[in-house]
Design an enzyme around this catalytic site. Structure first.
Site, mmCIF file in Angstrom:
data_model
loop_
_atom_site.group_PDB
_atom_site.id
_atom_site.type_symbol
_atom_site.label_atom_id
_atom_site.label_comp_id
_atom_site.label_asym_id
_atom_site.label_seq_id
_atom_site.Cartn_x
_atom_site.Cartn_y
_atom_site.Cartn_z
ATOM 1 N N THR A 103 32.736 73.899 54.607
ATOM 2 C CA THR A 103 31.598 73.006 54.434
ATOM 3 C C THR A 103 30.470 73.825 53.831
ATOM 4 O OG1 THR A 103 32.231 71.621 56.303
ATOM 5 C CG2 THR A 103 29.939 71.503 55.591
ATOM 6 N N LYS A 178 30.898 65.266 53.323
ATOM 7 C CA LYS A 178 30.884 66.033 54.580
ATOM 8 C C LYS A 178 29.479 66.086 55.163
ATOM 9 C CE LYS A 178 32.367 68.491 57.985
ATOM 10 N NZ LYS A 178 33.023 69.800 57.901
ATOM 11 N N LYS A 246 24.251 75.732 60.160
ATOM 12 C CA LYS A 246 24.358 75.919 58.710
ATOM 13 C C LYS A 246 24.550 74.587 58.005
ATOM 14 C CE LYS A 246 28.328 76.538 57.146
ATOM 15 N NZ LYS A 246 29.454 75.700 56.661
#
Length: 299
Positions: A103, A178, A246
């Site tokens: 990701t 995502k 993140k």
């Protein structure tokens, strides 16, 4: 022409952590030969023991592979693995396919796609959802972006690792999807933890309570997979907090670029920053419960 014939297609795998080792293993169990690399060789040892060939750099993995998969930690790791001095694009052959399942930033996926295309290499971004459980059980949801011809060619490989594979569009579209996934998870995580705190304070049997709400409109993956870990006091397994922070950072930055305000995501990000500040970076995302307990002066 790209093929996925297991007798001739050589798989490269970079990133053999909590999820990557299972995803690569599923391919090997279907008969694919694999070359692997990980910054810490010990984490690749289970795959080496199963017959994978160890390589010293991402460049070496790419040089001996037809389809190269990556699932690493952070955007800077992705950039190094693909574009660094000993990166994948230094070794990959024209006609090969590189597939980033990390990701990461949609803009980085587009950058890699452009650089690869100039070399006659197809680049696909294919982040996943389902966590360590989904990786272990080959039940991941895979969100795919890139050139349709390349995606169609390697879809049989995705089908070995996941149960739901959806083509989202051009390069970067998988990563944008995502981000949508992570925004939803952020909201459900805080809702799940707050419901457990409320239920506890109200004197409910939490397992009985969950048996009711997990079968109704509140049903979700987090309730099924992470709520039981919380009840068992299991906070040290699963998707790492530092990686979720993140992801939320990427989503908030992409939202800023699109002039969007996402106050719910910003709040959950702050709560997870508190978990990080108390040493929880390498704990599972369900450890958000610990921060909320602290806010409510609960043991």
């Amino acid at each position: 022409m790209i093929t996925t014939d297991k007798t001739s297609t050589r798989i490269g795998w970079i990133g053999t952590g909590v999820m990557g080792q299972w995803m690569c293993r599923h391919l090997m169990e279907k008969g694919y030969q694999a070359s692997v690399y990980n910054r810490t060789k010990a984490k690749a040892q289970p795959l080496i023991d199963l017959g994978a060939q160890w390589k010293e750099t991402p460049e070496e993995v790419a040089a001996g592979s037809d389809v190269i998969f990556t699932i690493v930690g952070f955007p800077k790791d992705v950039e190094d693995v693909y574009l660094g001095e000993q990166g994948i694009l230094k070794g990959a052959k024209p006609g090969s396919v590189v597939v980033d399942m990390t990701t990461t930033q949609p803009t980085l996926a587009q950058k890699i796609h452009t650089a690869a295309k100039e070399m006659g290499i197809s680049a696909v971004d294919a982040p996943v959802s389902g966590g360590d459980v989904g990786a272990r059980n080959a039940a991941l949801s895979i969100m795919v972006g890139g050139d349709k011809e390349a995606v169609d060619a390697i879809t049989p490989l995705f089908e070995i690792m996941g149960k739901k594979i959806v083509y989202q569009g051009k390069a970067g579209a998988g990563q944008h999807t995502k981000m949508c996934n992570q925004i939803v998870i952020a909201g459900t995580m805080v809702g799940m933890c707050e419901s457990l705190i409320y239920g506890h304070k109200a004197g409910l049997d939490l397992e009985v309570m969950l048996s009711s709400i997990s079968g109704g409109a509140a049903a979700c993956w987090s309730l099924d997979n992470l709520a039981p870990r919380i009840l068992n006091g299991e906070y040290d397994t699963g998707f790492f907090v530092e990686h979720f922070v993140k992801d939320m950072g990427v989503a908030l930055e992409e939202a800023r670029l699109m002039n969007l305000a996402l106050p719910g995501l910003a709040l959950v990000n702050q709560l997870y920053q508190a978990v990080m500040a108390h040493g929880g970076a390498r704990m599972g995302t369900q450890s958000l419960m610990l921060a909320l307990k602290q806010l409510n002066n609960m043991a």
